[in-house]
Design a protein around this motif. Sequence first.
Motif, PDB file in Angstrom:
ATOM      1  N   MET A  64      41.312  20.619  -1.696  1.00 19.71           N
ATOM      2  CA  MET A  64      41.690  21.940  -2.214  1.00 19.71           C
ATOM      3  C   MET A  64      41.090  23.048  -1.363  1.00 19.71           C
ATOM      4  SD  MET A  64      41.483  21.629  -6.364  1.00 19.71           S
ATOM      5  CE  MET A  64      42.729  20.739  -7.295  1.00 19.71           C
ATOM      6  N   GLN A  65      39.828  22.874  -0.988  1.00 18.63           N
ATOM      7  CA  GLN A  65      39.162  23.871  -0.151  1.00 18.63           C
ATOM      8  C   GLN A  65      39.852  23.970   1.208  1.00 18.63           C
ATOM      9  OE1 GLN A  65      35.175  22.299  -0.222  1.00 18.63           O
ATOM     10  NE2 GLN A  65      34.576  23.516  -2.006  1.00 18.63           N
ATOM     11  N   PHE A  66      40.237  22.817   1.753  1.00 23.15           N
ATOM     12  CA  PHE A  66      40.946  22.806   3.037  1.00 23.15           C
ATOM     13  C   PHE A  66      42.273  23.550   2.930  1.00 23.15           C
ATOM     14  CE2 PHE A  66      44.392  20.812   5.420  1.00 23.15           C
ATOM     15  CZ  PHE A  66      43.978  21.049   6.718  1.00 23.15           C
ATOM     16  N   MET A  67      43.074  23.255   1.902  1.00 22.78           N
ATOM     17  CA  MET A  67      44.374  23.896   1.733  1.00 22.78           C
ATOM     18  C   MET A  67      44.235  25.397   1.524  1.00 22.78           C
ATOM     19  SD  MET A  67      46.752  21.620   2.129  1.00 22.78           S
ATOM     20  CE  MET A  67      48.196  22.417   1.417  1.00 22.78           C
ATOM     21  N   ASP A  68      43.180  25.791   0.849  1.00 20.99           N
ATOM     22  CA  ASP A  68      42.935  27.215   0.589  1.00 20.99           C
ATOM     23  C   ASP A  68      42.517  27.934   1.875  1.00 20.99           C
ATOM     24  OD1 ASP A  68      42.176  29.710  -0.276  1.00 20.99           O
ATOM     25  OD2 ASP A  68      40.631  29.028  -1.643  1.00 20.99           O
ATOM     26  N   VAL A  69      41.493  27.438   2.522  1.00 16.01           N
ATOM     27  CA  VAL A  69      40.911  28.126   3.683  1.00 16.01           C
ATOM     28  C   VAL A  69      41.831  28.079   4.903  1.00 16.01           C
ATOM     29  CG1 VAL A  69      38.991  28.126   5.321  1.00 16.01           C
ATOM     30  CG2 VAL A  69      38.552  27.746   2.877  1.00 16.01           C
ATOM     31  N   PHE A  70      42.374  26.912   5.203  1.00 14.82           N
ATOM     32  CA  PHE A  70      43.132  26.752   6.440  1.00 14.82           C
ATOM     33  C   PHE A  70      44.616  27.085   6.296  1.00 14.82           C
ATOM     34  CE2 PHE A  70      39.378  24.215   7.305  1.00 14.82           C
ATOM     35  CZ  PHE A  70      39.127  24.469   8.643  1.00 14.82           C
ATOM     36  N   LEU A  71      45.199  26.828   5.113  1.00 11.76           N
ATOM     37  CA  LEU A  71      46.637  26.994   4.972  1.00 11.76           C
ATOM     38  C   LEU A  71      47.040  28.018   3.913  1.00 11.76           C
ATOM     39  CD1 LEU A  71      47.705  23.258   5.364  1.00 11.76           C
ATOM     40  CD2 LEU A  71      47.941  25.090   7.031  1.00 11.76           C
ATOM     41  N   GLY A  72      46.076  28.576   3.205  1.00 13.99           N
ATOM     42  CA  GLY A  72      46.383  29.647   2.268  1.00 13.99           C
ATOM     43  C   GLY A  72      47.143  29.224   1.036  1.00 13.99           C
ATOM     44  N   VAL A  73      47.105  27.941   0.686  1.00 14.20           N
ATOM     45  CA  VAL A  73      47.783  27.459  -0.522  1.00 14.20           C
ATOM     46  C   VAL A  73      46.761  27.400  -1.647  1.00 14.20           C
ATOM     47  CG1 VAL A  73      49.119  25.600  -1.582  1.00 14.20           C
ATOM     48  CG2 VAL A  73      49.423  26.125   0.850  1.00 14.20           C
ATOM     49  N   ARG A  74      46.937  28.268  -2.643  1.00 14.61           N
ATOM     50  CA  ARG A  74      45.939  28.387  -3.719  1.00 14.61           C
ATOM     51  C   ARG A  74      46.476  27.975  -5.086  1.00 14.61           C
ATOM     52  NH1 ARG A  74      45.345  32.705  -0.164  1.00 14.61           N
ATOM     53  NH2 ARG A  74      43.312  32.726   0.884  1.00 14.61           N
ATOM     54  N   ASN A  75      47.625  27.325  -5.093  1.00  9.85           N
ATOM     55  CA  ASN A  75      48.185  26.812  -6.343  1.00  9.85           C
ATOM     56  C   ASN A  75      47.438  25.517  -6.685  1.00  9.85           C
ATOM     57  OD1 ASN A  75      49.708  25.787  -8.441  1.00  9.85           O
ATOM     58  ND2 ASN A  75      51.678  26.216  -7.488  1.00  9.85           N
ATOM     59  N   VAL A  76      46.372  25.662  -7.458  1.00  7.11           N
ATOM     60  CA  VAL A  76      45.434  24.557  -7.699  1.00  7.11           C
ATOM     61  C   VAL A  76      46.122  23.326  -8.254  1.00  7.11           C
ATOM     62  CG1 VAL A  76      43.415  23.825  -9.020  1.00  7.11           C
ATOM     63  CG2 VAL A  76      43.474  26.116  -8.001  1.00  7.11           C
ATOM     64  N   GLU A  77      46.960  23.493  -9.250  1.00  9.84           N
ATOM     65  CA  GLU A  77      47.596  22.331  -9.873  1.00  9.84           C
ATOM     66  C   GLU A  77      48.544  21.625  -8.901  1.00  9.84           C
ATOM     67  OE1 GLU A  77      49.883  21.062 -14.000  1.00  9.84           O
ATOM     68  OE2 GLU A  77      49.731  23.174 -13.445  1.00  9.84           O
ATOM     69  N   ALA A  78      49.282  22.396  -8.114  1.00  8.69           N
ATOM     70  CA  ALA A  78      50.192  21.790  -7.140  1.00  8.69           C
ATOM     71  C   ALA A  78      49.419  21.019  -6.080  1.00  8.69           C
ATOM     72  CB  ALA A  78      51.055  22.871  -6.492  1.00  8.69           C
ATOM     73  N   VAL A  79      48.318  21.586  -5.596  1.00  8.27           N
ATOM     74  CA  VAL A  79      47.502  20.914  -4.576  1.00  8.27           C
ATOM     75  C   VAL A  79      46.879  19.644  -5.153  1.00  8.27           C
ATOM     76  CG1 VAL A  79      45.481  21.118  -3.075  1.00  8.27           C
ATOM     77  CG2 VAL A  79      47.041  23.052  -3.315  1.00  8.27           C
TER      78      VAL A  79
END
Length: 286
Positions: A64-79
């Motif tokens: 989740m941290q990787f998707m947030d920081v590197f790719l800007g995806v913050r939809n927690v449930e989807a990730v």
Amino acid sequence: MPYATINKMLPVTVDIRLQHRYSEIATELSRSTHFNKIEVLRLLQMHYNLTKEDTIPMDQLLFMQFMDVFLGVRNVEAVEKMFLISCITIEESLTGSEFVKVLSLVLKGKLPDLINFCFEVYTEMTRSPKFIKKEGVLLMAKRNSLKMCKLVNMEKFDQSFVDFVMIEVDKDRDNRISLEDYRKAVCENVAWLQFLGRILPTSTRKEKFMKLFTNRPYINNIQTSVSAMNREKKEKSQSEMKSQSKSASSLSFSSDSAGLVINHGGYQSTNRRNQVVADGNFLTLF
């Protein structure tokens, strides 16, 4: 065989050692993903660094941290669902190979593969295998309502949203959205690809991240797929127009003229209705 350094962020000895360790698996992944061998090696090295030299697993929180920081995806449930779908070898831990595979799909996946992937994520989010039920769409709408202005009549808004979705996406009118319904809706308008929340990074974030491990130019495969579909639709429409024109030519002049006007108008209307935004930055409904 001698190795040349491929990662300036690592000490030379570590870089060479990891290349040697991952050589065989990188060759295999270069054949089954959208990355070449050097790109795979660099991504495996990235996984190695993120997991602190393989001393900790890439668990859900780290992903989740990787998707947030590197790719800007913050939809927690989807990730979260994306992570669980991708974990195959070890439960609740993403291996280096699985990390490369999910990034291949998320960054460079083609539209047919992304349709299957996003649909699976959405069915996991709505807890309804194989179908997205009307109740699931309403549940997702209510979750989104919590983020919106409380002064708006959200109950009415939620129901309107559900009705709109079912009219547009439930093609066979059985009060549930199947994979085939979803595929047809996305092929008509690519904005439906992420209609229950963002799953994929924007094209801008994809391109920025990919510069970390490749010199190859970024290609928007979603845009490429949509452009190909639009060309196919246009060619089909033009073919139908020519066929109708030939059939009408045997009729009287007045009938022929009326038919051409009606058909031409219908073609224009259909063409406008099927226009899509295909730059990879299309808005999601949530």
